[in-house]
Design an enzyme around this catalytic site. Structure first.
Site: not given
Ligand code: FAD
Lengths: 367, 388
Positions: B130-131, B245, B371-372
């Site tokens: 997805y990401s 999930e 994220t939480n």
């Molecule tokens: C080891 C690992 C495994 C993973 N596995 C998968 C996988 O298998 N498949 C997949 O698709 N993805 C996967 N992910 C991705 C994961 O789901 C994302 O990292 C996650 O959804 C957060 O996205 P981001 O890292 O871009 O953080 P961001 O979205 O940039 O967030 C950064 C911070 O900003 C906060 N934030 C962002 N938007 C808001 C909002 N609207 N309100 C409040 N706070 C906000 C977040 O809570 C967080 O604290 C994985 C990530 C890691 C590191």
């Protein structure tokens, strides 16, 4: 569905309890809290007719042979309303008496008295403040002065106190008239008094001596009723906070549209879920059920207290100034939360007991 | 109050335990070590372990018998997942607990027949894509495009954090089929073989040693039959998969607490009456409480699924509780250990180094699967009717 975990009978009971409690609002609670008695005699006799304290007692003493969960449902509604009476201490006391006497009938007279309208206080200080030592054909109460809910208002006091130098607990019922009782102001609307030790437990009072573990187990069941009251309190606080977050506008929008507010509410919701899930499991499964750990009663009591305090404190933050006034019902929940949590004693002591059962001994449970 | 675990489910659990206890100890030990090292990549031993379970009829607990499953309820599936987590053994992870159930729900009959049976045979393993670099929490802004081309699509764009893709046979890909301004209404979900021409997978190594990947799609051909659900209706499928999930995360905190207990026992603190042991007992007592709550939150989700309901706020609650508790056990567990807790990857390390490893792996527990912060919003919005 309002109560997804309830059976149909429990839902009907909750609805009728909620209906009966309609007279309770903040003004009523404020007024009762200022009286010496803390509750209305007329309401107590209505409560006696409703028979909530004796739902789970055997029919031979006039009970309804129902379940502890049903008593918990009724008390949850009282907790939701913030309604204070000796009902909780009475229901806890009869739960304890019924369990410790087993097939014996030594407490049947006391239980019948409750069915007829007597109120009981329960003297079982959680951190070992009180005990007894043998004295002739009876016992002498010793230890430190202890705070007991509704002691000054109750007809009798049920004691569950350790016997010195043994691994046993004396469970005995004394008339409150012979005790050294001093009413003291309480954090909340559950009235309380200090009991000063020194009284003698004569050979003529209804009493049994049971292994400490059996007494602890029975008290754990009894205290689930306090946990259930606290769950009702948590539910009320969540409901009124969610409502307020939609009504109250600042910066031209409901405060619930601010993410900081929603995040607080999300945390409160998790705390409520934790309290409700653990209390409901403990109420619905007997301690010896293979599907739950033996310590689940203690877990439920701990979580309900922790959650009620957490949601009350956060709710006060989300209500801003209005939540701190005596004109808003939140002040009752805020104070009741800490009061009810503390009446289970020092959290650290409870956690060490839970640790011993869950981690050290691994008593029961699926894993 | 209603109880959800019946006698026949307890019998199922004891049968399962008897079966697991009877497995080849070498296979079990190797699978456990591999799973502890990196649970997101079932490699040689974990795959062999899962194939063994499949051959013996112990996979697909809640799937219909016609697909080779056991045809039991979601409660048994939960018991199965918990029991394996409790032994720190692989339980099929995303393939069995997320993608499979979503295909059962939103796949068409052909997809169900093809993929479920191949999953059951241990023939295919999924990774989730997805990401993207610029679409994390704001998943609906994703830019990987699937452009209609003959009887299929051409897929191009970049994914990141596709965990397990280095060993997966298939990718579960969210891509844009509508205009960007349609946001979540312009997405579709595709099943793409990982060895399709035009796919490049590059590794990313995390601080805890777990491996994840970046994936580049360069005009990858995907037949229309590989689309799960209707075109532009992928959000429904993605949401269902995310709820699965978030729902099945649980018994590892119990396992980690047990590692801490073993250390505490050896250090003479588990049951002592010194100030130090009192502190430990208080901290561990609260963790043990929260492990039971974690169990109940997962069980609630399973009960809802068994009753045909979809957990939303409940799934988010479960996921936050699990991830924070687990991180907390590792971090405060190390506090109890003190300076020796800094020793990593050595046999003699306190708690066999599992807590320090867990702490390094733990950030993702708080943001993976959404994220939480996003989960708390879901609880407030869906659970309590707050405005977005
Ligand atoms: C080891 C690992 C495994 C993973 N596995 C998968 C996988 O298998 N498949 C997949 O698709 N993805 C996967 N992910 C991705 C994961 O789901 C994302 O990292 C996650 O959804 C957060 O996205 P981001 O890292 O871009 O953080 P961001 O979205 O940039 O967030 C950064 C911070 O900003 C906060 N934030 C962002 N938007 C808001 C909002 N609207 N309100 C409040 N706070 C906000 C977040 O809570 C967080 O604290 C994985 C990530 C890691 C590191």
């Amino acid at each position: 569905m309002k109560h997804p975990d309830y059976t149909d009978d429990e839902t009907a009971l909750a609805d009728s309890a909620e209906g009966w409690l309609k007279f309770v609002d903040n003004g009523y609670l404020n007024k009762q809290e200022q009286t010496d008695n803390g509750y209305e005699e007329q309401r107590w006799s209505e409560l006696t007719d409703l028979g909530w304290a004796s739902i789970a007692l055997p029919e031979r003493v006039g009970g309804a042979a129902g379940t502890l969960a049903q008593v918990g449902v009724a008390l949850r509604e009282c907790g939701r309303a913030g309604y204070a009476t000796p009902l909780l201490s009475t229901a806890r006391a009869v739960t304890l008496l019924d369990l410790v006497q087993g097939r014996d009938t030594v407490f049947d007279g006391v239980l019948r008295g409750v069915v007829a309208g007597n109120a009981l206080a329960l003297v079982a200080p959680p951190d070992g403040q009180l005990g007894v030592r043998p004295d002739g054909d009876g016992y002498l109460l010793e230890g430190r002065a202890s705070t007991v809910e509704w002691l000054a208002q109750a007809d009798s006091a049920v004691f569950a106190v350790p016997v010195a130098n043994t691994d046993e607990v004396l469970v005995a019922v004394l008339q409150t008239g012979g005790l050294d009782i001093t009413p003291v102001p309480s954090i909340d609307n559950e009235l309380q008094a200090t009991l000063t030790p020194g009284a003698r437990v004569g050979a003529d009072v209804p009493a049994v001596v049971v292994p400490a573990a059996a007494a602890a187990r029975a008290l754990g069941r009894a205290d689930l009723l306090r946990a259930s009251s606290m769950v009702g309190g948590c539910e009320a606080v969540l409901d009124l906070t969610a409502k307020y977050a939609l009504e109250r506008h600042q910066f031209g929008q409901p405060i619930g549209a601010f993410q900081a507010v929603r995040q607080h509410l999300g945390r409160m919701s998790m705390a409520l879920d934790a309290a409700r899930l653990s209390t409901n499991e403990a109420l619905s499964l007997e301690p010896e059920s293979p599907a739950r750990p033996a310590a689940m009663d203690a877990v439920a009591l701990f979580v309900a207290g922790r959650s009620y305090v957490e949601v009350a404190l956060t709710a006060a933050q989300l209500h801003g100034g209005i939540g701190t006034t005596v004109d808003h019902v939140l002040h009752h929940h805020y104070r009741r939360a800490k009061g009810m949590q503390l009446r289970s004693g020092r959290p650290a002591n409870r956690l060490r007991e839970i640790h011993r059962s869950l981690v050290v001994r691994g008593d029961g449970g699926l894993w | 109050m209603k109880t959800v675990i019946a006698d026949e489910q307890l019998t199922f659990l004891s049968d399962l335990r008897e079966y697991l206890d009877g497995l080849d100890p070498e296979l079990v030990a190797a699978a456990r070590a591999e799973n502890i090292e990196d649970p997101m990549q079932p490699r040689t031993h974990c795959q062999a372990f899962l194939r063994q379970l499949g051959e013996d009829g112990w996979l697909g607990i809640s799937w219909p018998k016609e697909f080779g499953g056991q045809g039991r309820t979601d409660i048994e599936h939960w018991l199965f997942a918990e029991e394996l987590y409790n032994r720190r053994l692989p339980n099929g992870l995303l393939t069995f607990n997320v993608v499979g159930p979503t295909i059962m729900l939103h796949g068409n009959p052909d997809q169900r027949r093809e993929y479920i049976s191949r999953i059951m045979d241990g023939e295919i393993i999924f990774a989730i894509s997805y990401s993207e670099p610029d679409a994390g929490s704001d998943l609906a802004s994703l830019r990987t495009r699937a452009v209609a081309d003959g009887d299929g699509y051409l897929l191009s764009g970049q994914k990141i954090w596709s965990t397990g893709a280095s060993i997966a046979t298939h990718l579960w890909v969210a891509a844009r089929t509508g205009p960007p301004e349609a946001r979540h209404r312009g997405l579709s979900l595709f099943i793409v073989p990982a060895d399709s021409p035009g796919i490049t997978i590059t590794p990313i190594i995390t601080q805890g040693g777990e491996r994840t990947t970046s994936i580049f799609f360069d005009d990858v051909r995907v037949p229309a039959t590989q689309r799960v659900g209707a075109e532009n209706d992928g959000w429904k499928t993605i949401t269902a998969a995310l709820n699965f999930e978030r729902m099945f995360y649980h018994n590892e905190p119990r396992w980690e607490l047990r590692q801490l207990a073993e250390w505490a026992d050896g250090a003479g603190l588990l049951d002592g009456s010194t100030a130090e042991s009192y502190e430990l007992q208080t901290v561990m007592g609260e963790h043990a409480v929260d492990v039971e709550v974690c169990r109940l939150m997962a069980l609630r989700g399973a009960a809802m699924l068994a009753a045909g309901q979809v957990p939303y706020a409940e799934a988010s609650t479960n996921k936050i509780w699990w991830g924070e508790l687990r991180q907390n056990i590792c971090s405060t567990g190390l506090d109890l250990i003190g300076a020796e807790g800094t020793v990593v990857d050595t046999d003699g390390a306190p708690a066999s180094g599992h807590l320090v490893h867990g702490l390094m792996s733990s950030p993702v527990w708080r943001f993976g699967g959404g994220t939480n912060e996003i989960q708390l919003d879901i609880i407030a919005n869906r659970g309590w009717g707050m405005p977005r």
